[in-house]
Design a protein around this motif. Structure first.
Motif, PDB file in Angstrom:
ATOM      1  N   ILE A 125       0.908  -1.237  -0.056  1.00 46.14           N
ATOM      2  CA  ILE A 125      -0.073  -0.030  -0.051  1.00 46.14           C
ATOM      3  C   ILE A 125       0.812   1.303  -0.077  1.00 46.14           C
ATOM      4  CG2 ILE A 125      -1.760   1.368   1.190  1.00 46.14           C
ATOM      5  CD1 ILE A 125      -2.841  -1.273   2.316  1.00 46.14           C
ATOM      6  N   LEU A 126       2.156   1.205   0.980  1.00 44.43           N
ATOM      7  CA  LEU A 126       2.917   2.300   0.875  1.00 44.43           C
ATOM      8  C   LEU A 126       3.365   2.643  -0.712  1.00 44.43           C
ATOM      9  CD1 LEU A 126       4.440   4.603   2.454  1.00 44.43           C
ATOM     10  CD2 LEU A 126       6.231   2.537   2.667  1.00 44.43           C
ATOM     11  N   PHE A 127       3.893   1.589  -1.127  1.00 42.66           N
ATOM     12  CA  PHE A 127       4.602   2.087  -2.314  1.00 42.66           C
ATOM     13  C   PHE A 127       3.593   2.617  -3.527  1.00 42.66           C
ATOM     14  CE2 PHE A 127       6.581   0.948  -6.705  1.00 42.66           C
ATOM     15  CZ  PHE A 127       7.964   1.529  -6.566  1.00 42.66           C
ATOM     16  N   GLN A 128       2.265   2.130  -3.502  1.00 40.22           N
ATOM     17  CA  GLN A 128       1.270   2.415  -4.388  1.00 40.22           C
ATOM     18  C   GLN A 128       0.951   3.810  -4.088  1.00 40.22           C
ATOM     19  OE1 GLN A 128       0.526   0.641  -7.135  1.00 40.22           O
ATOM     20  NE2 GLN A 128       2.161  -0.929  -6.116  1.00 40.22           N
ATOM     21  N   LYS A 129       0.862   4.179  -2.895  1.00 38.52           N
ATOM     22  CA  LYS A 129       0.649   5.742  -2.527  1.00 38.52           C
ATOM     23  C   LYS A 129       2.097   6.490  -2.969  1.00 38.52           C
ATOM     24  CE  LYS A 129      -2.472   4.828   1.499  1.00 38.52           C
ATOM     25  NZ  LYS A 129      -2.361   5.075   2.598  1.00 38.52           N
ATOM     26  N   ILE A 130       2.943   6.165  -2.839  1.00 36.73           N
ATOM     27  CA  ILE A 130       4.230   6.884  -3.291  1.00 36.73           C
ATOM     28  C   ILE A 130       4.055   7.167  -4.675  1.00 36.73           C
ATOM     29  CG2 ILE A 130       6.655   6.736  -3.533  1.00 36.73           C
ATOM     30  CD1 ILE A 130       6.925   5.281  -0.809  1.00 36.73           C
ATOM     31  N   GLN A 131       3.764   6.048  -5.516  1.00 37.01           N
ATOM     32  CA  GLN A 131       3.615   6.211  -6.997  1.00 37.01           C
ATOM     33  C   GLN A 131       2.557   6.857  -7.276  1.00 37.01           C
ATOM     34  OE1 GLN A 131       4.784   3.548  -9.846  1.00 37.01           O
ATOM     35  NE2 GLN A 131       6.360   4.338  -8.451  1.00 37.01           N
ATOM     36  N   ARG A 132       1.406   7.405  -6.439  1.00 34.63           N
ATOM     37  CA  ARG A 132       0.538   8.343  -6.937  1.00 34.63           C
ATOM     38  C   ARG A 132       0.825   9.817  -6.613  1.00 34.63           C
ATOM     39  NH1 ARG A 132      -3.008   4.303  -5.065  1.00 34.63           N
ATOM     40  NH2 ARG A 132      -3.080   5.000  -2.884  1.00 34.63           N
ATOM     41  N   GLU A 133       1.635   9.834  -5.867  1.00 39.03           N
ATOM     42  CA  GLU A 133       2.088  11.358  -5.187  1.00 39.03           C
ATOM     43  C   GLU A 133       3.141  11.585  -6.205  1.00 39.03           C
ATOM     44  OE1 GLU A 133       1.641  13.384  -2.570  1.00 39.03           O
ATOM     45  OE2 GLU A 133       0.006  11.904  -1.772  1.00 39.03           O
ATOM     46  N   LEU A 134       4.008  10.677  -7.052  1.00 39.13           N
ATOM     47  CA  LEU A 134       4.861  11.265  -7.900  1.00 39.13           C
ATOM     48  C   LEU A 134       4.234  11.433  -9.298  1.00 39.13           C
ATOM     49  CD1 LEU A 134       8.012   9.052  -6.689  1.00 39.13           C
ATOM     50  CD2 LEU A 134       7.589  11.207  -6.071  1.00 39.13           C
ATOM     51  N   LEU A 135       3.107  11.045  -9.302  1.00 36.27           N
ATOM     52  CA  LEU A 135       2.561  10.953 -10.939  1.00 36.27           C
ATOM     53  C   LEU A 135       2.562  12.231 -11.591  1.00 36.27           C
ATOM     54  CD1 LEU A 135       1.006   8.823 -12.658  1.00 36.27           C
ATOM     55  CD2 LEU A 135      -1.067   9.664 -11.957  1.00 36.27           C
ATOM     56  N   PRO A 136       2.415  13.388 -10.952  1.00 36.15           N
ATOM     57  CA  PRO A 136       2.570  14.848 -11.655  1.00 36.15           C
ATOM     58  C   PRO A 136       4.128  14.986 -11.893  1.00 36.15           C
ATOM     59  CG  PRO A 136       1.154  14.850  -9.602  1.00 36.15           C
ATOM     60  CD  PRO A 136       1.935  13.683  -9.163  1.00 36.15           C
ATOM     61  N   PHE A 137       5.026  14.319 -11.565  1.00 36.25           N
ATOM     62  CA  PHE A 137       6.327  14.555 -11.899  1.00 36.25           C
ATOM     63  C   PHE A 137       7.431  13.192 -12.411  1.00 36.25           C
ATOM     64  CE2 PHE A 137       4.761  17.009  -8.005  1.00 36.25           C
ATOM     65  CZ  PHE A 137       4.845  18.192  -8.554  1.00 36.25           C
ATOM     66  N   PRO A 138       6.730  13.072 -13.755  1.00 31.68           N
ATOM     67  CA  PRO A 138       7.493  11.784 -14.098  1.00 31.68           C
ATOM     68  C   PRO A 138       8.833  11.836 -14.396  1.00 31.68           C
ATOM     69  CG  PRO A 138       6.244  13.119 -15.951  1.00 31.68           C
ATOM     70  CD  PRO A 138       6.016  13.778 -14.599  1.00 31.68           C
ATOM     71  N   LYS A 139       9.723  12.910 -14.486  1.00 29.75           N
ATOM     72  CA  LYS A 139      10.975  12.706 -14.425  1.00 29.75           C
ATOM     73  C   LYS A 139      11.594  12.624 -13.373  1.00 29.75           C
ATOM     74  CE  LYS A 139      14.986  16.049 -15.970  1.00 29.75           C
ATOM     75  NZ  LYS A 139      14.906  17.342 -16.251  1.00 29.75           N
ATOM     76  N   LEU A 140      10.800  12.969 -12.117  1.00 33.77           N
ATOM     77  CA  LEU A 140      11.767  12.958 -10.804  1.00 33.77           C
ATOM     78  C   LEU A 140      11.756  11.483 -10.154  1.00 33.77           C
ATOM     79  CD1 LEU A 140      12.080  14.438  -8.242  1.00 33.77           C
ATOM     80  CD2 LEU A 140       9.539  14.136  -7.500  1.00 33.77           C
TER      81      LEU A 140
END
Length: 535
Positions: free
Chosen positions: A286-301
């Motif tokens: 669950i943690l990693f999936q939440k992290i993925q959503r947080e980073l979605l607006p910054f695909p290069k980051l």
């Protein structure tokens, strides 16, 4: 003054000068004379008429090195009194044995050979101290120049062992001059005799300044954001959930992000809930999936941060030497790890592999575990041994032709260890740390200062994120370009330069230390035989 008072004074003087030379607020030049009182002490005891010379040499040497250790690393008491006492008492013991070995060798070798014996023995011990289970390398002599980066740019060839060799040679050289000097000769004659050792101090500095001017400055740059959350590990860190840590990260970092941001760094064990995350299934957590959503607006980051993982074993026998027993038939390995996260990409994981003695691993566990059990020092949070990995792992950036070398806290003290990242293609070093254990003392400042040595040795820029400070951006010459203040919740932004060249030190590592082991072995055999003394 009685002989005893004189010897105590000489012993304490050497210890205090060693301490006064140490970074970050020391007078570094003192290191070139710090051992001279101790050498005079040895010479005095050797030539007096009292018995038990070896025992007295050992006792006074121990007093010197205990004074030095306490002066420079007293701050360990802020994490644990037992840890501070163990580190200082044991480290002083090791150095006292070195000094006693020098006394013993002088009785069986010509004086010049005995001096070479001391240099080789000291450097061989420093090499051992980097590799064995009782490793506490904080006071390796070459570390003393960490604030004098203009003096030691040649560390790209020698590493810190070059500094240790420099210090030992100058001390012995000046002592040999002072030992034979008589006041009748006059001060001018003494100055003339000291010209050559002073030149031996000055010339490496001149070479260093020339090297400093010629360090490559690449045109490319990497945009980094360094996260300093300032969470107290004693009272707050281990009471929060990983979801709460993620929420805090998002709140603190997002105002500093844009489409040009390449990397974000958060500190060691930033995610520290309970026993950690399950290693084998982390990408599905669950943690990693939440992290993925947080980073979605910054695909290069790419986000590099610390975490604790665990791995379970259901079997009766000990599965790994690092495993901790939960109950009969159930074992667990804990990992102090770094991982990288990027939108729509799998995680990359590295496990910390230089562990803090007594805190993250039990030294000599195969011998002591049957006697003491899983005895560890409680610094807050989970108290258990940690597992490691054999080779360094770099984090590749899928959108850029760069690799980050993830260095976790204590690992930044080990020069040859860090070269493993660069040999595997690291474009820069990403150091994540938690310096809050020692509070606002010289400890966290010294650790940052030592990190500058790794920049020079490897000629890599360093981005450093620390939980409580100091976070910093360091260039390949060891210059601190930007830094935060201690015990502040803040974010530091800046840029670093990627590099791909390999220095001599990266290619060959602690070659001076390895040669010292070989030379020490030869002189030890010669000392045992006594043949050189007879000749």
């Amino acid at each position: 003054m009685s002989k005893t008072k004189l010897h105590v004074s000489l012993s304490l003087t050497s210890g205090l000068i060693l301490g006064l030379a140490w970074p970050t607020n020391g007078i570094t030049f003192l290191i070139f004379i710090a051992l001279i009182p101790l050498l005079f002490l040895e010479n005095s005891i050797r030539n007096d008429n009292f018995k038990r010379k070896g025992g007295r040499i050992f006792a006074y040497g121990y007093l010197t090195f205990l004074t030095w250790n306490l002066f420079t690393t007293w701050w360990l008491i802020n994490s644990t009194f037992f840890g501070m006492a163990f580190a200082n008492l044991c480290n002083s013991l090791f150095y006292a044995f070195i000094f006693w070995g020098f006394y013993w060798a002088k009785g069986r070798l010509p004086h010049r050979s005995a001096n070479l014996f001391l240099i080789a023995l000291w450097l061989a011990f420093e090499k051992l101290h980097l590799t064995w289970d009782l490793s506490w390398t904080w006071l390796n002599l070459g570390n003393v120049f960490s604030e004098k980066i203009y003096w030691i740019q040649w560390y790209e060839y020698t590493g810190v062992f070059g500094g240790s060799l420099w210090v030992l040679c100058i001390n012995l050289w000046i002592f040999s001059i002072l030992k034979t000097y008589s006041f009748k000769e006059g001060a001018l004659n003494l100055v003339k005799k000291l010209i050559f050792p002073l030149l031996a101090i000055a010339l490496p500095i001149v070479v260093s300044l020339a090297l400093y001017q010629n360090v490559e400055q690449p045109e490319k740059s990497i945009n980094v954001v360094l996260h300093q959350p300032n969470i107290d590990p004693y009272t707050g860190k281990y009471q929060l959930t990983n979801t709460k840590f993620l929420e805090q990260f998002s709140k603190q970092i997002k105002p500093y992000l844009d489409q040009d941001t390449d990397y974000v760094l958060s500190p060691e064990t930033y995610f520290a809930e309970g026993p950690g995350e399950k290693l084998e299934s982390f990408d599905q957590s669950i943690l990693f999936q939440k992290i993925q959503r947080e980073l979605l607006p910054f695909p290069k980051l790419q986000w590099i941060t610390g975490i604790q993982f665990y791995k379970l074993y259901q079997q009766n026998d000990l599965p790994t030497l690092s495993a901790n027993k939960v109950r009969n038939g159930l074992w667990v390995d804990y990992y102090n790890s770094a991982f990288s996260a990027q939108s729509k990409k799998a995680s990359q994981i590295y496990h910390k592999s230089k562990l803090v003695v007594g805190i993250e691993n039990m030294p000599l566990k195969s011998i002591l575990n049957p006697i003491l059990g899983d005895l560890m020092i409680d610094l807050g949070g989970t108290v258990a041994g940690r597992a490691t990995q054999k080779k360094r792992t770099n984090f590749e950036h899928p959108n850029l032709d760069f690799k980050a070398g993830p260095v976790i806290c204590w690992e930044s003290v080990f020069g040859e260890f860090i070269t493993g990242y660069v040999q595997n293609g690291a474009s820069f070093l990403a150091v994540i740390s938690n310096d809050a254990w020692w509070k606002n003392t010289p400890g966290h400042r010294q650790l940052l200062s030592y990190t500058r040595l790794r920049a020079i040795e490897t000629r890599r820029d360093i981005a450093r994120s620390a939980n409580t400070g100091i976070s910093a951006i360091i260039d390949a010459r060891g210059e601190i370009l930007k830094q935060t203040t201690y015990e502040t919740q803040t974010v530091l932004t800046g840029s670093i330069a990627p590099r791909n060249n390999l220095t001599f030190y990266v290619r060959y590592g602690d070659i001076i230390g390895r040669w010292a082991v070989f030379i020490f072995g030869i002189y030890l055999l010669l000392a045992i035989s006594g043949r050189l003394k007879q000749n």
